[in-house]
Write a protein that holds these residues in place. Structure first.
Motif, PDB file in Angstrom:
ATOM      1  N   UNK A  36       0.868  -1.176   0.000  1.00 45.33           N
ATOM      2  CA  UNK A  36       0.000   0.000   0.000  1.00 45.33           C
ATOM      3  C   UNK A  36       0.903   1.224   0.000  1.00 45.33           C
ATOM      4  N   UNK A  37       0.716   2.060  -0.999  1.00 45.16           N
ATOM      5  CA  UNK A  37       1.538   3.251  -1.136  1.00 45.16           C
ATOM      6  C   UNK A  37       1.319   4.197   0.047  1.00 45.16           C
ATOM      7  N   UNK A  38       2.423   4.720   0.533  1.00 46.40           N
ATOM      8  CA  UNK A  38       2.404   5.657   1.648  1.00 46.40           C
ATOM      9  C   UNK A  38       1.647   6.924   1.247  1.00 46.40           C
ATOM     10  N   UNK A  39       0.994   7.537   2.212  1.00 44.50           N
ATOM     11  CA  UNK A  39       0.337   8.818   1.944  1.00 44.50           C
ATOM     12  C   UNK A  39       1.377   9.863   1.584  1.00 44.50           C
ATOM     13  N   UNK A  40       0.978  10.808   0.776  1.00 39.21           N
ATOM     14  CA  UNK A  40       1.873  11.906   0.445  1.00 39.21           C
ATOM     15  C   UNK A  40       2.019  12.838   1.651  1.00 39.21           C
ATOM     16  N   UNK A  41       3.048  13.651   1.627  1.00 36.53           N
ATOM     17  CA  UNK A  41       3.237  14.636   2.695  1.00 36.53           C
ATOM     18  C   UNK A  41       2.036  15.563   2.782  1.00 36.53           C
TER      19      UNK A  41
ATOM     20  N   UNK B 154      -7.565   7.575  10.199  1.00 36.35           N
ATOM     21  CA  UNK B 154      -7.378   8.134   8.860  1.00 36.35           C
ATOM     22  C   UNK B 154      -6.498   7.233   7.995  1.00 36.35           C
ATOM     23  N   UNK B 155      -5.480   6.621   8.592  1.00 41.91           N
ATOM     24  CA  UNK B 155      -4.650   5.673   7.844  1.00 41.91           C
ATOM     25  C   UNK B 155      -5.458   4.439   7.456  1.00 41.91           C
ATOM     26  N   UNK B 156      -6.353   4.015   8.338  1.00 42.03           N
ATOM     27  CA  UNK B 156      -7.201   2.875   8.019  1.00 42.03           C
ATOM     28  C   UNK B 156      -8.063   3.196   6.798  1.00 42.03           C
ATOM     29  N   UNK B 157      -8.627   4.394   6.766  1.00 39.52           N
ATOM     30  CA  UNK B 157      -9.428   4.816   5.616  1.00 39.52           C
ATOM     31  C   UNK B 157      -8.572   4.827   4.357  1.00 39.52           C
TER      32      UNK B 157
ATOM     33  N   UNK C  11      -9.351   2.602   1.103  1.00 36.42           N
ATOM     34  CA  UNK C  11      -9.592   3.247  -0.190  1.00 36.42           C
ATOM     35  C   UNK C  11      -8.588   2.767  -1.235  1.00 36.42           C
ATOM     36  N   UNK C  12      -7.337   2.613  -0.836  1.00 39.49           N
ATOM     37  CA  UNK C  12      -6.303   2.138  -1.747  1.00 39.49           C
ATOM     38  C   UNK C  12      -6.627   0.749  -2.263  1.00 39.49           C
ATOM     39  N   UNK C  13      -7.160  -0.079  -1.383  1.00 38.43           N
ATOM     40  CA  UNK C  13      -7.495  -1.442  -1.765  1.00 38.43           C
ATOM     41  C   UNK C  13      -8.848  -1.537  -2.460  1.00 38.43           C
ATOM     42  N   UNK C  14      -9.562  -0.416  -2.509  1.00 40.45           N
ATOM     43  CA  UNK C  14     -10.863  -0.407  -3.154  1.00 40.45           C
ATOM     44  C   UNK C  14     -11.927  -1.083  -2.319  1.00 40.45           C
ATOM     45  N   UNK C  15     -11.716  -1.095  -1.029  1.00 35.94           N
ATOM     46  CA  UNK C  15     -12.644  -1.760  -0.121  1.00 35.94           C
ATOM     47  C   UNK C  15     -13.762  -0.807   0.259  1.00 35.94           C
ATOM     48  N   UNK C  16     -14.985  -1.197  -0.047  1.00 38.54           N
ATOM     49  CA  UNK C  16     -16.136  -0.401   0.360  1.00 38.54           C
ATOM     50  C   UNK C  16     -16.456  -0.741   1.813  1.00 38.54           C
ATOM     51  N   UNK C  17     -16.722   0.271   2.612  1.00 43.12           N
ATOM     52  CA  UNK C  17     -16.991   0.025   4.018  1.00 43.12           C
ATOM     53  C   UNK C  17     -17.909   1.100   4.581  1.00 43.12           C
ATOM     54  N   UNK C  18     -18.483   0.772   5.726  1.00 39.31           N
ATOM     55  CA  UNK C  18     -19.224   1.773   6.464  1.00 39.31           C
ATOM     56  C   UNK C  18     -18.618   1.874   7.852  1.00 39.31           C
ATOM     57  N   UNK C  19     -19.164   2.729   8.697  1.00 37.27           N
ATOM     58  CA  UNK C  19     -18.575   2.984  10.012  1.00 37.27           C
ATOM     59  C   UNK C  19     -18.574   1.760  10.918  1.00 37.27           C
TER      60      UNK C  19
ATOM     61  N   UNK D 192      -4.208  15.718   7.301  1.00 37.19           N
ATOM     62  CA  UNK D 192      -4.707  15.001   8.476  1.00 37.19           C
ATOM     63  C   UNK D 192      -4.474  15.840   9.736  1.00 37.19           C
ATOM     64  N   UNK D 193      -3.315  16.470   9.831  1.00 44.64           N
ATOM     65  CA  UNK D 193      -3.047  17.328  10.991  1.00 44.64           C
ATOM     66  C   UNK D 193      -4.016  18.509  11.006  1.00 44.64           C
TER      67      UNK D 193
END
Length: 98
Positions: free
Chosen positions: A16-21, A79-82, A86-94, A27-28
């Motif tokens: 899974x590609x790291x988030x960009x700066x 936020x990292x979990x989201x 999203x990267x994996x294309x996994x649809x989810x709810x809360x 997120x902060x």
């Protein structure tokens, strides 16, 4: 040891590609807007984000308060979990859990 195990079973893992700066910075910003209720702390954190090395300074500032650091780590992890989902294309709810 863990890396050796991963290398042996690389076909069982997904990179899974790291988030960009910029995403990390966002997120902060979101944390300050959505979680931090104390206006003094908000101002301090906004000031930190305007300085050099904002990631380091933000973490250092957050770590001065246990309640704030706990809230930050929970928020960042969510936020990292989201991001991963999203990267994996996994649809989810809360209600979903990994």
């Amino acid at each position: 040891d863990e890396m050796a195990k991963i290398e042996e079973e690389i076909e069982n893992y997904i990179l899974v590609k790291k988030m960009s700066s910029r995403e990390g910075f966002g997120i902060m910003e979101d944390f300050i807007n959505e979680v931090v209720a104390d206006e003094t702390v908000q101002k301090e954190l906004w000031n930190v984000l305007q300085q050099r090395r904002p990631f380091r300074r933000f973490k250092d500032t957050v770590m001065t308060n246990k309640e704030l650091s706990d809230a930050w780590f929970r928020y960042e992890a969510s936020r990292y979990e989201v991001h991963v989902r999203e990267t994996l294309g996994y649809e989810f709810d809360d209600e979903d859990e990994i």
